[in-house]
Motif scaffolding. Structure first.
Motif, PDB file in Angstrom:
ATOM      1  N   UNK A 268       0.827  -1.214   0.000  1.00 52.60           N
ATOM      2  CA  UNK A 268       0.000   0.000   0.000  1.00 52.60           C
ATOM      3  C   UNK A 268       0.852   1.251   0.000  1.00 52.60           C
ATOM      4  N   UNK A 269       1.852   1.249   0.853  1.00 46.70           N
ATOM      5  CA  UNK A 269       2.745   2.396   0.958  1.00 46.70           C
ATOM      6  C   UNK A 269       3.429   2.690  -0.377  1.00 46.70           C
ATOM      7  N   UNK A 270       3.906   1.649  -1.010  1.00 48.31           N
ATOM      8  CA  UNK A 270       4.620   1.836  -2.269  1.00 48.31           C
ATOM      9  C   UNK A 270       3.679   2.266  -3.396  1.00 48.31           C
ATOM     10  N   UNK A 271       2.476   1.717  -3.399  1.00 51.21           N
ATOM     11  CA  UNK A 271       1.514   2.120  -4.428  1.00 51.21           C
ATOM     12  C   UNK A 271       1.245   3.622  -4.331  1.00 51.21           C
ATOM     13  N   UNK A 272       1.163   4.111  -3.112  1.00 50.07           N
ATOM     14  CA  UNK A 272       0.880   5.540  -2.932  1.00 50.07           C
ATOM     15  C   UNK A 272       2.067   6.394  -3.355  1.00 50.07           C
ATOM     16  N   UNK A 274       4.807   5.481  -5.257  1.00 55.17           N
ATOM     17  CA  UNK A 274       5.517   5.257  -6.519  1.00 55.17           C
ATOM     18  C   UNK A 274       4.625   5.026  -7.733  1.00 55.17           C
ATOM     19  N   UNK A 275       3.330   5.215  -7.571  1.00 58.49           N
ATOM     20  CA  UNK A 275       2.447   5.116  -8.738  1.00 58.49           C
ATOM     21  C   UNK A 275       1.464   6.290  -8.701  1.00 58.49           C
ATOM     22  N   UNK A 276       0.756   6.460  -9.820  1.00 56.59           N
ATOM     23  CA  UNK A 276      -0.278   7.498  -9.896  1.00 56.59           C
ATOM     24  C   UNK A 276      -1.662   6.916  -9.661  1.00 56.59           C
ATOM     25  N   UNK A 277      -1.733   5.654  -9.289  1.00 55.35           N
ATOM     26  CA  UNK A 277      -3.044   5.037  -9.128  1.00 55.35           C
ATOM     27  C   UNK A 277      -3.864   5.815  -8.102  1.00 55.35           C
ATOM     28  N   UNK A 278      -5.171   5.956  -8.358  1.00 52.75           N
ATOM     29  CA  UNK A 278      -6.019   6.692  -7.412  1.00 52.75           C
ATOM     30  C   UNK A 278      -6.091   5.982  -6.062  1.00 52.75           C
ATOM     31  N   UNK A 279      -6.294   6.777  -5.030  1.00 55.78           N
ATOM     32  CA  UNK A 279      -6.254   6.243  -3.672  1.00 55.78           C
ATOM     33  C   UNK A 279      -7.297   5.175  -3.401  1.00 55.78           C
ATOM     34  N   UNK A 280      -8.488   5.310  -4.019  1.00 56.78           N
ATOM     35  CA  UNK A 280      -9.504   4.293  -3.732  1.00 56.78           C
ATOM     36  C   UNK A 280      -9.119   2.951  -4.346  1.00 56.78           C
ATOM     37  N   UNK A 283      -6.550   1.500  -2.068  1.00 56.58           N
ATOM     38  CA  UNK A 283      -7.185   0.970  -0.860  1.00 56.58           C
ATOM     39  C   UNK A 283      -7.740  -0.424  -1.114  1.00 56.58           C
ATOM     40  N   UNK A 284      -8.314  -0.584  -2.313  1.00 52.87           N
ATOM     41  CA  UNK A 284      -8.868  -1.887  -2.672  1.00 52.87           C
ATOM     42  C   UNK A 284      -7.739  -2.923  -2.785  1.00 52.87           C
ATOM     43  N   UNK A 285      -6.665  -2.528  -3.447  1.00 53.47           N
ATOM     44  CA  UNK A 285      -5.563  -3.461  -3.677  1.00 53.47           C
ATOM     45  C   UNK A 285      -4.874  -3.878  -2.382  1.00 53.47           C
ATOM     46  N   UNK A 286      -4.653  -2.910  -1.516  1.00 52.05           N
ATOM     47  CA  UNK A 286      -3.887  -3.265  -0.317  1.00 52.05           C
ATOM     48  C   UNK A 286      -4.735  -4.018   0.702  1.00 52.05           C
ATOM     49  N   UNK A 287      -6.038  -4.061   0.462  1.00 54.51           N
ATOM     50  CA  UNK A 287      -6.905  -4.808   1.373  1.00 54.51           C
ATOM     51  C   UNK A 287      -6.930  -6.296   1.023  1.00 54.51           C
ATOM     52  N   UNK A 288      -6.394  -6.637  -0.116  1.00 56.33           N
ATOM     53  CA  UNK A 288      -6.379  -8.043  -0.525  1.00 56.33           C
ATOM     54  C   UNK A 288      -5.571  -8.865   0.468  1.00 56.33           C
ATOM     55  N   UNK A 289      -6.014 -10.081   0.693  1.00 52.02           N
ATOM     56  CA  UNK A 289      -5.350 -10.904   1.689  1.00 52.02           C
ATOM     57  C   UNK A 289      -4.779 -12.175   1.100  1.00 52.02           C
ATOM     58  N   UNK A 290      -3.854 -12.760   1.832  1.00 47.35           N
ATOM     59  CA  UNK A 290      -3.277 -14.035   1.406  1.00 47.35           C
ATOM     60  C   UNK A 290      -2.660 -13.915   0.028  1.00 47.35           C
ATOM     61  N   UNK A 299       0.102  -5.116  -9.887  1.00 42.14           N
ATOM     62  CA  UNK A 299      -0.365  -3.769 -10.246  1.00 42.14           C
ATOM     63  C   UNK A 299       0.713  -2.736  -9.931  1.00 42.14           C
ATOM     64  N   UNK A 300       1.364  -2.907  -8.798  1.00 39.37           N
ATOM     65  CA  UNK A 300       2.448  -2.002  -8.412  1.00 39.37           C
ATOM     66  C   UNK A 300       3.591  -2.086  -9.418  1.00 39.37           C
ATOM     67  N   UNK A 301       3.989  -3.292  -9.735  1.00 44.22           N
ATOM     68  CA  UNK A 301       5.108  -3.486 -10.670  1.00 44.22           C
ATOM     69  C   UNK A 301       4.762  -2.896 -12.032  1.00 44.22           C
TER      70      UNK A 301
END
Length: 401
Positions: A268-272, A274-280, A283-290, A299-301
């Motif tokens: 989550x930290x890196x997505x915010x 190092x990318x331009x992806x919108x915050x919502x 939030x969805x991506x970093x909530x993924x588990x396992x 998505x980050x890469x």
RNA sequence: GGAGGGGUGGCCGAGCGGUCAAUGGCAGCAGACUGUAAAUCUGCCGGGUUUUCCCUACGUUGGUUCAAAUCCAACCCCCUCCA
């Protein structure tokens, strides 16, 4: 605090802010009009690395929120060497090397910033004004505003002294020159803000103070936190060296893999940052588990690689990854050209997976060497077309010579 | 200028005549477990070779010795105290 300006709000939401000299006043200035801000980059290497990326992304955010970024190439200050955060004096580079590094580094910024348009980014080189300074006039005009007593209290200096490491007078002057840069940019370009890493705080504050004293103009400083990984390590330092932004210093595939291998806790930290992806979306991506969080890492890469290396490079790397980790091979994998059947040890060395025969042998002995997914012994042979693996993450392909 | 302390492998840090390629920790690599994650456990971790063996290495250069990271000398660098 909550910010009214788009600029500081975005920086805050995305985790770029560590310290600000006068947050309220800067917020007001950024709300009222276009702010001109700069970040300085010393020319110590032919490429910038991940450690510089935070501030580059911050300049990008600055521009995206309608303000004007200045990229300062430290052609002059590199001749002095910044002691901040360094235990030992940095090795001095000769002028030719600095010039070459500068030329190489410049290219990076064109990917992240726009150098034309209404709030076009500009690039300047402090060598233009530093190298021609006359010693005595400089001391009288600028030097008198610096208290040695105070300079000794700055971390960059104090650290050296506390650790009983030598600090040359040359290095001691670095912060004065950096402060002078800020003054110069204030005068030349109306620059009111210097940004940088948290280790630059002392240097930056010197600049804001100098501008206030000499010109009585507004000046602000803003630093980013030191970005560490979840296990506390400084980000971007691997055994193989830094994660370089230039493709000729680090292949696209490795760059993409670096992001893909982010720790769960850092996604989550890196997505915010190092990318331009919108915050919502983040939030969805970093909530993924396992295992699902792997989707967030992809998505980050993809996003981070697309920014730095281009969308095509990102897509190619993603494709290669999908094929490779499904047991196949992709075009982006490192290759090693061989004429015919080749010993596994030589193949490992040729692909850069082992530095010596001994290391290759150890890798094989530990069961980490594979040909087409099968663990092999050190007598194994592989020919063109074979997929060679060292461990689970490093893969390469033998090609026909 | 005088007195004392110190310079060891990527880093920290032991060793102080042979058993030392050099304890230990960190970092790194690999294996198991997994999700190309973390944590944990295991192995490896100067180079060349089939373990035996050889080469290079403990600031630099010489020396003593059958044998030196370890002793001696000179030199270089760092630190502390005194002047």
């Amino acid at each position: 605090m909550t910010y009214t300006s788009d600029f500081l709000r975005v920086l805050d939401e995305r985790g770029y802010i560590h310290q600000i000299t006068d947050a309220a006043a800067l917020d007001a200035a950024a709300s009222a009009g276009v702010v001109t801000a700069y970040v300085g980059y010393d020319c110590t290497a032919p490429s910038l690395h991940i450690g510089n990326l935070v501030s580059i992304m911050m300049l990008r955010a600055l521009q995206q929120t309608g303000h004007r970024p200045i990229v300062l190439m430290g052609g002059g200050t590199t001749k002095v060497g910044d002691p901040s955060g360094k235990d030992d004096a940095r090795q001095l580079l000769d002028d030719a090397r600095i010039e070459a590094n500068k030329a190489s580094i410049r290219r990076i910024f064109e990917r992240f910033l726009s150098f034309d348009g209404p709030n076009a980014a500009i690039m300047v080189d402090n060598d233009d004004w530093l190298s021609g300074l006359a010693y005595i006039p400089f001391l009288r005009d600028i030097g008198r505003h610096f208290s040695v007593n105070r300079m000794l209290t700055f971390d960059s200096v104090k650290l050296r002294l506390d650790r009983e490491q030598p600090l040359s007078f040359l290095e001691f002057n670095y912060m004065i020159l950096q402060a002078y840069d800020f003054l110069e940019l204030s005068r030349r370009a109306g620059c009111v803000l210097q940004m940088g890493g948290s280790d630059q705080w002392g240097n930056i504050v010197n600049g804001t103070d100098l501008i206030r004293r000499v010109d009585a103009k507004p000046a602000f400083g803003l630093t980013t936190p030191l970005i560490t990984t979840a296990d506390g390590a400084k980000m971007g330092k691997t055994a193989n060296g830094a994660i370089w932004l230039h493709e000729d210093a680090l292949p696209n595939w490795d760059y993409w893999q670096f992001w893909r291998n982010t720790h769960d806790a850092d996604v989550g930290k890196f997505l915010k940052l190092f990318t331009d992806l919108p915050l919502d979306e983040i939030a969805r991506l970093e909530a993924l588990e396992g295992a699902e969080i792997n989707a967030a890492k992809v998505a980050l890469a993809n996003a981070a690689t697309a920014l730095c290396r281009g969308a095509e490079a990102a897509a190619a790397a993603a494709e290669t990854a999908a094929a490779t980790f499904a047991g196949g091979a992709g075009d982006d994998l490192p290759g090693f050209a061989v004429a015919g059947p080749t010993n596994i040890l030589d193949a490992l060395i040729g692909l850069g997976f082992a530095a010596s025969k001994g290391e290759a042998r150890r890798l094989v002995a530990g069961g980490g060497a594979r040909i087409d997914g099968e663990a092999v012994g050190e007598d194994a042979q592989a020919g063109p077309g074979a997929r060679i693996s060292a461990g689970k993450k490093r893969h390469g392909v033998l090609t026909q010579a």
